[in-house]
Design a protein around this motif. Structure first.
Motif, mmCIF file in Angstrom:
data_model
loop_
_atom_site.group_PDB
_atom_site.id
_atom_site.type_symbol
_atom_site.label_atom_id
_atom_site.label_comp_id
_atom_site.label_asym_id
_atom_site.label_seq_id
_atom_site.Cartn_x
_atom_site.Cartn_y
_atom_site.Cartn_z
ATOM 1 N N GLY A 82 -11.732 73.380 35.349
ATOM 2 C CA GLY A 82 -12.541 72.918 36.466
ATOM 3 C C GLY A 82 -13.587 73.937 36.866
ATOM 4 N N ILE A 83 -13.202 75.212 36.954
ATOM 5 C CA ILE A 83 -14.153 76.269 37.310
ATOM 6 C C ILE A 83 -15.213 76.411 36.227
ATOM 7 C CG2 ILE A 83 -14.410 78.756 37.656
ATOM 8 C CD1 ILE A 83 -11.770 78.768 39.103
ATOM 9 N N LYS A 84 -14.811 76.348 34.966
ATOM 10 C CA LYS A 84 -15.781 76.462 33.875
ATOM 11 C C LYS A 84 -16.803 75.333 33.913
ATOM 12 C CE LYS A 84 -13.051 79.072 30.486
ATOM 13 N NZ LYS A 84 -12.361 79.032 29.175
ATOM 14 N N ARG A 85 -16.346 74.123 34.251
ATOM 15 C CA ARG A 85 -17.286 73.002 34.330
ATOM 16 C C ARG A 85 -18.302 73.231 35.441
ATOM 17 N NH1 ARG A 85 -18.264 67.813 32.741
ATOM 18 N NH2 ARG A 85 -18.756 66.228 34.294
ATOM 19 N N VAL B 85 -18.066 62.738 36.549
ATOM 20 C CA VAL B 85 -18.401 63.848 37.447
ATOM 21 C C VAL B 85 -17.157 64.551 37.986
ATOM 22 C CG1 VAL B 85 -18.537 62.376 39.490
ATOM 23 C CG2 VAL B 85 -19.861 64.495 39.419
ATOM 24 N N GLU B 86 -16.027 63.839 38.024
ATOM 25 C CA GLU B 86 -14.797 64.437 38.569
ATOM 26 C C GLU B 86 -13.963 65.157 37.526
ATOM 27 O OE1 GLU B 86 -13.443 60.598 36.752
ATOM 28 O OE2 GLU B 86 -15.217 61.313 37.821
ATOM 29 N N SER B 87 -14.435 65.242 36.295
ATOM 30 C CA SER B 87 -13.640 65.777 35.190
ATOM 31 C C SER B 87 -13.098 67.169 35.497
ATOM 32 C CB SER B 87 -14.492 65.827 33.917
ATOM 33 O OG SER B 87 -13.760 66.311 32.827
ATOM 34 N N HIS B 88 -11.785 67.333 35.368
ATOM 35 C CA HIS B 88 -11.043 68.594 35.544
ATOM 36 C C HIS B 88 -10.969 69.061 37.005
ATOM 37 C CE1 HIS B 88 -10.956 68.993 31.241
ATOM 38 N NE2 HIS B 88 -12.259 69.078 31.154
ATOM 39 N N LEU B 89 -11.454 68.284 37.953
ATOM 40 C CA LEU B 89 -11.561 68.774 39.323
ATOM 41 C C LEU B 89 -10.402 68.294 40.202
ATOM 42 C CD1 LEU B 89 -15.377 68.380 40.041
ATOM 43 C CD2 LEU B 89 -14.141 70.348 39.101
ATOM 44 N N HIS B 90 -9.940 69.196 41.073
ATOM 45 C CA HIS B 90 -8.921 68.899 42.075
ATOM 46 C C HIS B 90 -9.476 67.849 43.045
ATOM 47 C CE1 HIS B 90 -6.509 69.589 45.742
ATOM 48 N NE2 HIS B 90 -5.582 70.088 44.935
#
Length: 342
Positions: free
Chosen positions: A149-152, A189-194
């Motif tokens: 998530g941070i990398k994205r 847009v929400e990929s890997h995100l909390h």
């Protein structure tokens, strides 16, 4: 198009070389920048001020080339990559570009987590580069060790700043005025995100892009499967300018249909709206049990339901299994069905 008229765009797949070929007429003059954030973590950038001889594929970034640099087939360096540019911009006497980069990162970052730039540091035995770091409340984190998530988020922030920075350089060399239109496409847009991040990411992206230049006109086209993303834009959605579309599978065809905008309030409202189409925002078993309970309360035929949901007692037993004690459906069921809790 720019004249306000709809135009048909088609594409055919060439099975022999596994490529798509568009059959629309390519315009000679483009007056916009384009950034496409792909679902797998890569990016594509369109900038008409770049060399006309370069093919479109020259500015297609994989996650690796985005971080480590991109070269053309002739060896020209097209992009230094996130790691090198970050360290270079951070160590420059004039840190304007780095300050802009980190301002964007802060705006896109997790809303409840403080973040500062750390000093670059050597991380790998087989890599002589200093790696950028993030100073988080609990540790100093090399960005190569960050979560997906941070990398994205870092990748998106870098592409936004890098595209604008290099566009200004190219416009200066060509003695042209910088463009003031940007088309931003973000897939998943929400990929890997909390979930907390899902609720803030799209409004943050729109704020960041508009902040690159006060007169910047931005058209954002995003796809999502997350109801929190839709809920997050309810305060921002302008029915005069914004549109909501739904991809629907009908047989063997996928249709793209406009859906009238309507606020749903929360994720449950969105999940049970026509956009997501769930009958209940619950487990599948809970959905079936509640549907059976509602049918019983309407005195409908229960034969269409599973064998364990054919009468009141069976339905009540299944509701006890699949619903929590504080579920809002309980008062309605107990009162209407006449169930006595012992």
């Amino acid at each position: 198009n720019s004249d306000g008229k709809l135009e048909s765009i088609g594409s055919k797949f060439n099975a022999s070389n596994q490529t798509w070929k568009a059959n629309y007429r390519r315009r000679e003059k483009h007056s916009y920048l384009g950034i496409y954030a792909r679902a797998e973590g890569g990016f594509s950038v369109w900038d008409p001020t770049r060399p006309r001889s370069l093919s479109r594929s020259d500015y297609n970034f994989t996650p690796d080339t985005l971080w480590n640099g991109l070269k053309a087939s002739r060896g020209n360096v097209l992009c230094n990559g996130l790691i090198q540019d970050w360290v270079t911009w951070q160590n420059q006497a004039d840190r304007t570009t780095f300050d802009l980069l980190f301002q964007v990162i802060r705006q896109l970052f997790h809303p409840d987590e403080a973040i500062e730039p750390g000093e670059p540091t050597r991380v790998f035995l087989n890599d002589v580069r200093d790696i950028p770091t993030l100073q988080l409340p609990y540790e100093r984190l090399p960005i190569t060790h960050a979560s997906s998530g941070i990398k994205r988020i870092l990748g998106l922030a870098y592409v936004l700043v890098w595209t604008w920075y290099e566009h200004l350089k190219a416009a200066e060399l060509r003695k042209e005025e910088p463009l003031n239109q940007l088309i931003l496409l973000i897939d998943e847009v929400e990929s890997h995100l909390h979930p907390q991040w899902q609720r803030s990411i799209l409004p943050s992206v729109l704020t960041v892009v508009s902040g690159l230049q006060q007169q910047m006109q931005v058209q954002a086209i995003t796809t999502t499967h997350a109801p929190l993303v839709l809920a997050s834009v309810e305060p921002l959605f302008d029915e005069q300018d914004d549109k909501l579309f739904l991809f629907e599978l009908n047989g063997h065809e996928v249709n793209l249909d406009e859906v009238p905008w309507s606020k749903q309030g929360d994720t449950v409202g969105w999940l049970t709206s026509e956009v997501f189409g769930l009958k209940q925002a619950r487990s599948k078993e809970a959905e079936v049990a509640i549907e059976a309970a509602e049918a019983y309360m309407r005195h409908d035929d229960l034969s269409q339901f599973p064998e364990n949901l054919q009468n009141r007692d069976q339905i009540h037993q299944e509701l006890q299994r699949v619903l929590p004690g504080h579920d809002p459906f309980w008062p309605r069921w107990i009162v209407t069905a006449g169930v006595v809790e012992v």
